[in-house]
Design an enzyme around this catalytic site. Structure first.
Site, PDB file in Angstrom:
ATOM      1  N   VAL A  92       0.852  -1.194   0.000  1.00 56.85           N
ATOM      2  CA  VAL A  92       0.000   0.000   0.000  1.00 56.85           C
ATOM      3  C   VAL A  92       0.887   1.243   0.000  1.00 56.85           C
ATOM      4  CG1 VAL A  92      -1.838   1.230   1.193  1.00 56.85           C
ATOM      5  CG2 VAL A  92      -1.757  -1.270   1.284  1.00 56.85           C
ATOM      6  N   VAL A  94       1.156   5.543  -1.574  1.00 56.37           N
ATOM      7  CA  VAL A  94       0.738   6.703  -2.355  1.00 56.37           C
ATOM      8  C   VAL A  94       1.966   7.581  -2.500  1.00 56.37           C
ATOM      9  CG1 VAL A  94      -0.719   8.757  -2.462  1.00 56.37           C
ATOM     10  CG2 VAL A  94      -1.664   6.619  -1.585  1.00 56.37           C
ATOM     11  N   ARG A 100      -3.062  12.989   0.293  1.00 51.41           N
ATOM     12  CA  ARG A 100      -4.207  13.799   0.717  1.00 51.41           C
ATOM     13  C   ARG A 100      -5.102  14.195  -0.458  1.00 51.41           C
ATOM     14  NH1 ARG A 100       0.022  14.502   3.862  1.00 51.41           N
ATOM     15  NH2 ARG A 100      -0.304  14.305   6.104  1.00 51.41           N
ATOM     16  N   ARG A 101      -5.210  13.277  -1.399  1.00 59.41           N
ATOM     17  CA  ARG A 101      -6.135  13.466  -2.509  1.00 59.41           C
ATOM     18  C   ARG A 101      -7.130  12.306  -2.589  1.00 59.41           C
ATOM     19  NH1 ARG A 101      -2.170  15.479  -7.356  1.00 59.41           N
ATOM     20  NH2 ARG A 101      -4.156  15.733  -8.457  1.00 59.41           N
ATOM     21  N   LEU A 103      -6.651   9.000  -2.586  1.00 63.87           N
ATOM     22  CA  LEU A 103      -6.332   7.794  -3.349  1.00 63.87           C
ATOM     23  C   LEU A 103      -6.321   6.547  -2.464  1.00 63.87           C
ATOM     24  CD1 LEU A 103      -3.542   9.127  -5.745  1.00 63.87           C
ATOM     25  CD2 LEU A 103      -5.944   8.640  -6.269  1.00 63.87           C
ATOM     26  N   TYR A 133      -4.279   3.450   9.540  1.00 65.91           N
ATOM     27  CA  TYR A 133      -5.292   2.425   9.280  1.00 65.91           C
ATOM     28  C   TYR A 133      -6.415   2.367  10.307  1.00 65.91           C
ATOM     29  CZ  TYR A 133      -2.073   1.052   5.676  1.00 65.91           C
ATOM     30  OH  TYR A 133      -1.282   1.064   4.553  1.00 65.91           O
ATOM     31  N   PHE A 422       5.669 -12.877   1.248  1.00 71.58           N
ATOM     32  CA  PHE A 422       4.939 -12.679  -0.018  1.00 71.58           C
ATOM     33  C   PHE A 422       5.605 -11.619  -0.858  1.00 71.58           C
ATOM     34  CE2 PHE A 422       1.676 -14.523   2.697  1.00 71.58           C
ATOM     35  CZ  PHE A 422       1.112 -15.442   1.844  1.00 71.58           C
TER      36      PHE A 422
END
Length: 422
Positions: A92, A94, A100-101, A103, A133, A422
């Protein structure tokens, strides 16, 4: 996942094969990975990605956000046979230029809703930043600790049978035949111990190294066998060696240790704390109930270092998740009300615990215990006491009801913060 436009150029959509190189580069760039990502790295990862969902946030043809998830079983309290299918979330990111848009909110909420629609009762992830989170209903459910042992540190206590365990000094590659099955047998009894896929073992043992890694480094390992010759324990480690004026200052770093019996675990620790020209042992991500300090003649030789959360959990189907796990503590019932800001898993239920099982039915009665979804998710695997969350104001209700539910949710053995690979 359908593309959703947000402004003139930004969109969130599934990653196509032609996007994978840019997606991997964006993910590793945000995680400050120092090495160049090549097409060979993508080819190396495609076997794993075949069963996973890759999502990207795109600004025109540039990848500015990444997200990956897949369905994977997770042991929950109750012992062997108690397992929950989870939405395992990873990669995860950005880009710093696009924060802060909205996404991340778009990627994670779409994934969680899709998982709920598939009937997956829980999601979980490793949180790079703790404040992120909680607003999506996740709570820290699996913790680990770092132990540093000043050597020499002789053992004074050994469980029965430890003297019958034989410890062999081997190399990583020698573990391939027996370590996977042994790990799987040990992990099923530990809540939060993520199952390791076959490719994990090939990579970590140097048999299928990633591009740029030749796999020729010799890594010492230990294999413990019982009196019948069966493999009952594994430890992997490396040393950080330093010499000045012919005096050694060496740290032994244990990267993995698991055993089927207390005797085998003690035998492995006994070997590791007895190695020559080693001044300290350091092991990370150990369960909170690790017996190592209690084995030592001087428990203060094992200093608990930094502890940290490991996995964060997020319930998606509260009744299914509560019914799937085992229960301890006194029998009893309460009406539990759960608030979910995303509107995915909230509700009110009558929860009754008896004989190690729980029945969960929808209820309109007045709640005896109320909490936010993140609090219940944090307590679900049995490590985080509900009473501690109540003291923080995240759980409300009659003190006796909260205390009873907290005791019922607790579990032994505690969670195990395993490496996933993973």
């Amino acid at each position: 996942m359908e593309a959703v436009n947000a402004g003139e150029h930004l969109e969130v959509r599934a990653v196509e094969p032609d996007d994978q190189l840019a997606w991997l580069r964006a993910s590793r760039r945000t995680f400050l990975h120092p090495k160049t990502v090549t097409p060979e790295h993508v080819e190396h990862r495609r076997t794993a990605w075949a069963g996973q969902r890759l999502t990207g946030a795109f600004d025109g043809d540039r990848v500015v956000g990444t997200y990956r998830s897949w369905d994977w079983p997770l042991p929950v309290p109750g012992g062997p046979g108690h397992e929950l299918l989870t939405d395992h979330v990873s990669s995860v990111t950005v880009a710093p230029t696009h924060r802060r848009r909205g996404l991340l909110t778009r990627m994670i909420t779409a994934d969680l809703r899709a998982a709920k629609d598939r009937g997956v009762p829980m999601a979980h992830l490793v949180a790079g930043e703790a404040p992120i989170y909680g607003r999506y209903g996740f709570g820290p459910a699996v913790s680990g600790q770092t132990l540093e042992v000043r050597l020499p540190a002789p053992l004074a206590h050994l469980p029965a049978g430890a003297q019958d365990v034989r410890v062999e000094l081997v190399e990583d590659a020698d573990l391939r035949a027996e370590a996977p099955g042994l790990f799987a047998a040990v992990a099923v009894s530990r809540p939060g111990a993520v199952r390791r896929p076959e490719r994990y073992w090939d990579e970590v043992l140097g048999l299928a190294p990633a591009p740029g890694e030749d796999g020729t480094d010799l890594r010492p390992a230990l294999l413990a066998r019982d009196a019948t010759g069966a493999a009952v324990g594994v430890a992997r480690y490396r040393t950080r060696e330093k010499w000045e004026g012919m005096r050694h200052d060496t740290t032994l770093e244990v990267s993995d240790l698991f055993a089927a019996t207390p005797a085998a675990q003690a035998a492995l620790w006994q070997h590791l704390v007895s190695l020559d020209i080693v001044d300290r042992l350091r092991v990370t991500e150990r369960p909170l109930d690790d017996p190592l300090p209690h084995l030592l003649a001087d428990p203060r030789r094992a200093l608990a270092g930094e502890g940290s959360d490991h996995f964060w959990a997020r319930l998606l189907d509260v009744p299914a998740a509560l019914a799937a796990r085992g229960w301890l503590g006194p029998p009893g019932a309460c009406v539990l009300e759960v608030h979910d800001a995303l509107g995915l898993a909230g509700g009110r239920w009558r929860l009754e615990v008896a004989d190690g099982r729980a029945s969960v039915e929808a209820s309109t009665a007045t709640a005896g215990v109320a909490c936010d979804l993140g609090a219940l998710s944090a307590a679900y695997l049995g490590e985080t006491p509900l009473v501690a969350l109540a003291a923080a104001g995240r759980v409300r209700g009659e003190p006796a009801s909260v205390a009873r539910l907290s005791a019922q949710l607790a579990w032994q053995p505690t969670t195990w913060p395993t490496h996933t690979g993973f």
